[in-house]
Design a protein around this motif. Structure first.
Motif: not given
Ligand code: AMP
Ligand code: MG
Length: 476
Positions: A135-137, A431-434, A456-458
């Motif tokens: 949920e954060v991502l 940037r993606t979040m697959l 790092a992602a955030l």
């Protein structure tokens, strides 16, 4: 406690029939995993020490001038089109309300995973740590991409072992606090409709108008109810268009997950599209693809029709119908606006933007390209033609299917917010979040308690958000 937080108990004005006061679970551990500092600033809570933070958002010590006890909210809903009168806040509650210091908005601190309530049925009232991280991502990505969404405010690991069918079990537990522009759902109205409780229905409409649609407050009563439906339909249309433009599949678009402010919330089995695919389905249990990417607009129109039905006893079908029908034109306009904006272009008016929209989806349908990459490559329109030659899918930008889209793009100039000089747009990949990226962030947490991939992602999502947002501020 910082002086700046301004608490509220607005939801309690609805009266005791709308909620049940509850107590949070007493967790064996409270380890802070995420705190949303930018939104803490907006709510006047940024100076809390981590210990104070955990006391409020893991132990649920009341915030000043808000609820003394959390409220589990009552609602019903259609889940995958079946009416369920037994739901309600089964693993969450409204912890507090307060005012945003920047725009004055009334915002809710709602939880997920805070323990059982009278509405838990057989459930444990808990959230897995992986569910919290997901949920954060989701919220970070959506906010950065300009989608109206709830924010993840806090994530605290709670030290319990949970058993779930869809995760290797036992699995770790967490409690999430989300900041939302209301937790009133279409299902909140459906419950009152089922109970034939017209007095509370009228009270709920007035409450929603007072706090979320104040521009309607002075209308005469006969106009207020249909105008409320029209305003909800318009806002829901906008967020639906934003999901499409972001390539997002919510996954569980039940009426109890549809907020009357048009803010997207409650992220379970969500996915972003790798490639354009209207049939792309997020939830493994959505066997018929009811909530697939391309069906989200129809679904939200269906959900709004359920809200309209609830309002009939307070109005008339003939007054409500045209307001409900605002959905499709509002969706079309918002989709064109969102696509133009994601491409960093200056609008050329409804007709040209509509033609661009058609050409864009024509190309998408024909080539099924990497979705986010198309927006990234063609940011600023023809101004990015050289950049697009360096794209990993540059070969798709020369075929016949591309010609119409290219022709439609040709009349467009980059907007002041295209921001092509930003370092973000100098990369080859957006940037993606697959799902694979998400699993690659989760695996080191599960295996070694290594949170560096999430950090790092955030951080990278913030860079993307800044590339879009800074420019939006300039444009204003
Ligand atoms: P959702 O699909 O997350 O929107 O949840 C639908 C309904 O199921 C809501 O009433 C939730 O509170 C309830 N629910 C989901 N998971 C749990 C759980 N682990 N324990 C109790 N209730 C739950
Ligand atoms: Mg829900």
């Amino acid at each position: 406690m910082p002086q700046k937080f301004s608490g509220s108990t607005a939801h309690a004005n609805l009266g005791p029939d709308f909620f049940d006061p509850v107590t949070a679970a007493d967790f064996p551990k409270t380890i802070l995993r995420y705190r949303n500092q930018p939104w803490a600033e907006r709510m006047g809570l940024e100076t809390l020490s981590d210990e104070e933070w955990i006391n409020h958002f893991g132990r649920f010590a009341p915030l000043p001038d808000s609820f003394q006890k959390p409220l589990a909210l009552r609602y019903h809903g259609h889940q995958f089109r079946s009416y369920n009168p037994d739901i309600g806040d089964g693993r969450g509650f409204l912890f507090a309300q307060g005012f945003d210091h920047i725009d004055g908005t009334l915002r809710d601190f709602g939880t997920k995973g805070s323990g059982t309530t009278p509405w838990s049925r057989g459930g444990d009232g808990r959230l897995t740590l992986k569910g919290g991280v997901r949920e954060v991502l989701a919220t970070s990505m959506l906010e950065a991409l300009g989608v109206e969404t709830s924010k993840s405010f806090s994530l605290i690991e709670t030290g319990e072992a949970l058993f779930r069918g869809d995760e290797p079990s036992p699995t770790r537990s967490s409690v999430l606090v989300r900041l939302s522009h209301s937790h009133i759902r279409i299902g909140t109205f459906q419950r009152l409709d089922m109970l034939d409780d017209h007095a509370n229905m009228a009270r709920l409409v007035d409450h929603c108008i007072a706090h979320y649609y104040p521009q309607l407050a002075d209308l005469p009563r006969a106009e207020r109810v249909p105008a409320f439906l029209g305003a909800v339909a318009t806002n829901v249309a906008r967020v639906t268009a934003q999901w499409i433009a972001a390539g997002f599949v919510h996954g569980v678009l039940n009426t109890d997950n549809t907020n009357i402010t048009g803010e997207s919330f409650d992220y379970g089995p969500w996915r972003f599209l790798p490639r354009y695919d209207p049939q792309f389905t997020a939830a493994y249990f959505d066997e018929n693809g009811l909530y697939a990417f391309g069906r989200q607009p129809d679904t939200m129109a269906w959900n709004l029709t359920r809200l309209a039905e609830c309002l009939v006893p307070l109005s008339t079908v003939s007054a409500l119908e045209p307001e409900l029908n605002r959905f499709w034109p509002a969706f079309q306009a918002a989709l064109a606006g969102s696509i133009v904006s994601r491409l960093g272009l200056i609008s050329r008016g409804a007709e040209a933007d509509g033609a661009l929209l058609a050409a864009f989806f024509g190309f998408m349908q024909a080539e099924k390209p990497l979705y986010e990459q198309v927006f990234f490559d063609w940011r600023g329109g023809p101004a990015s033609a050289e950049r697009a030659k360096g794209s990993p899918q540059a070969d798709l930008y020369s075929g016949a299917a591309f010609a119409d889209f290219s022709a439609a793009l040709n009349g467009y100039e980059p907007s002041i917010s295209a921001n092509l000089d930003h370092a973000y747009f100098k990369r080859t990949h957006p940037r993606t979040m697959l799902i694979e990226e998400l699993e690659a962030i989760w695996a080191p947490i599960a295996e070694n308690d290594d949170w560096s991939g999430l950090d790092a992602a955030l951080g990278d999502i913030d860079v993307m958000g800044a590339a879009y947002r800074e420019a939006i501020f300039t444009a204003n």
